[in-house]
Design an enzyme around this catalytic site. Structure first.
Site, short mmCIF file in Angstrom:
data_model
loop_
_atom_site.label_atom_id
_atom_site.label_comp_id
_atom_site.label_asym_id
_atom_site.label_seq_id
_atom_site.Cartn_x
_atom_site.Cartn_y
_atom_site.Cartn_z
CB SER A 81 -0.95 0.00 1.20
OG SER A 81 -1.88 1.04 1.07
CB THR A 188 -0.66 4.05 5.00
OG1 THR A 188 -1.56 4.06 3.92
CG2 THR A 188 -0.09 5.43 5.21
CB THR A 206 -0.52 5.81 1.52
OG1 THR A 206 -1.34 4.66 1.39
CG2 THR A 206 -1.33 7.02 1.09
NE ARG A 216 -9.60 7.30 -0.88
CZ ARG A 216 -8.71 7.00 0.05
NH1 ARG A 216 -7.44 6.86 -0.28
NH2 ARG A 216 -9.07 6.82 1.30
CB THR A 239 -2.44 3.82 9.21
OG1 THR A 239 -2.52 2.86 8.15
CG2 THR A 239 -2.67 3.11 10.53
N GLY A 240 -5.30 3.73 7.90
CA GLY A 240 -6.65 3.17 7.84
C GLY A 240 -7.49 3.90 6.81
C1 SD4 Z 1 -5.87 6.24 2.70
N1 SD4 Z 1 -5.12 6.26 4.97
O1 SD4 Z 1 -5.55 6.49 1.55
C2 SD4 Z 1 -4.82 5.76 3.66
C3 SD4 Z 1 -4.74 4.28 3.56
C4 SD4 Z 1 -4.06 3.63 4.70
O2 SD4 Z 1 -3.35 1.87 5.82
O3 SD4 Z 1 -3.61 4.23 5.63
N2 SD4 Z 1 -3.95 2.40 4.75
O4 SD4 Z 1 -7.04 6.31 3.10
#
Ligand code: SD4
Length: 329
Positions: A81, A188, A206, A216, A239-240
């Protein structure tokens, strides 16, 4: 293990009183006895921290440490990622977001950048060489190439196979990235470091959510969402699922919570609680925050269990698991 009662009591104590709680932290709060300290998200943060630590332990600058650290994940095709090897969007394109901040509050970011393996270094150049904070898409690519970066193919065969399988079998975009069903799609890297001169800096990079809609952009390049640094207080990163973090300006909130007297751990918990209050279907997603104070205390919290973060200090090197809202229920 914490209980729902303690999770909420701690938070409400912090919010109502806006002061440090009057009890000892049983878990997940780590005092900074010695600088430097570096923390970063997920298991691949261990290798990234190792590179950052070499700079920090040599009395180097935290900004150099976080840039060099996250470049390790950007270059690793196994980290799917981030950068090279990142899972593409729904149309098969790898599009990258990155953000960097220093102890003086300077910031640089890039979003929707294609073909460049190290977006974090482009973000640093945006910060250091332009009057702007964010460059996006083709403009960011042009800027990178004018500054000596080469166009590279970032879609690996493995990522391409994953995308092909997704196209034939699933087709619809499912932003569910709970730890239980992640399939390694959310890793990420966000990294925070404070150096031996108390300079605190952060970086976040990321390829965003796997199979996201074309165009996006997530939280990672947004100052205050994916990353925020206040050189007088501390730093936080996320993250997330970025949509949840953007709607609550999570990293800024964590740093403000620290400014108001919360420890890094408590500040992260409060930001997670904010998400649970504001976003009705929050439990379908994972979000994790890490935070570091200027004096080297650190902590983390997440919605779901399974969010690990990597730590390197003079006393400890390795992974820790963040406390999660779900586990506390
Ligand atoms: C996102 N926050 O593009 C990032 C993705 C991510 O662990 O953190 N993944 O939404």
């Amino acid at each position: 293990m914490i209980t729902r009662g303690t999770f909420i009591t701690r938070i409400s104590g912090g919010i109502i009183g806006l002061s440090l709680p009057d009890y000892a932290w049983p878990v997940n709060h780590f005092a900074g006895n010695n600088l430097p300290v570096v923390i970063s998200t997920w298991r691949h943060g261990v290798a990234a921290n190792e590179t950052a630590w070499k700079i920090l332990s040599d009395n180097g600058y935290a900004l150099d440490a976080v840039e060099a650290g996250v470049r390790v994940s950007e270059a690793d095709p196994g980290v799917n990622s981030v950068g090279y090897g990142g899972i593409p969007d729904a149309t098969g394109k790898v599009t990258l977001d990155a953000n960097i901040m220093d102890e003086k509050g300077r910031a640089g970011s890039v979003s929707y950048l294609q073909h460049i393996k190290h977006p974090i270094s482009v973000a640093r150049l945006v910060m250091e060489k332009t009057p702007h904070v964010m460059l996006s898409g083709r403009g960011a690519l042009k800027f990178a190439m004018e500054n000596g970066f080469n166009k590279e193919k970032l879609l690996t065969n493995a990522a391409r196979q994953r995308w092909k399988r997704w196209k034939t079998e699933e087709k619809v975009y499912k932003p569910e990235i709970n730890s239980e069903n992640q399939e390694g799609d959310h890793d990420t890297i966000s990294m925070l470091a404070v150096d031996s001169e108390s300079r605190i800096c952060g970086a976040c990079t990321t390829s965003g959510l796997a199979f996201k809609m074309h165009g996006r952009v997530g939280d990672s390049p947004i100052i205050g969402a994916g990353l925020f640094v206040d050189g007088e207080i501390g730093a936080a990163a996320a993250t997330g699922t970025g949509e949840l973090v953007m709607k609550t300006l999570g990293s800024f909130l964590v740093v403000e919570n620290m400014r108001n007297g919360m420890t890094p751990f408590q500040a992260c918990e409060a930001a997670i609680i904010r998400i649970t209050k504001k976003i009705p279907d929050f439990s379908e997603y994972q979000v994790g925050f890490i935070a570091l104070s200027k004096s080297g205390e650190y902590g983390a919290a997440s919605i779901s269990p399974g969010f690990e973060y990597a730590v390197a200090t003079a006393e400890f090197t390795g992974l820790k698991e963040a406390d999660s809202w779900m586990k506390a229920q």
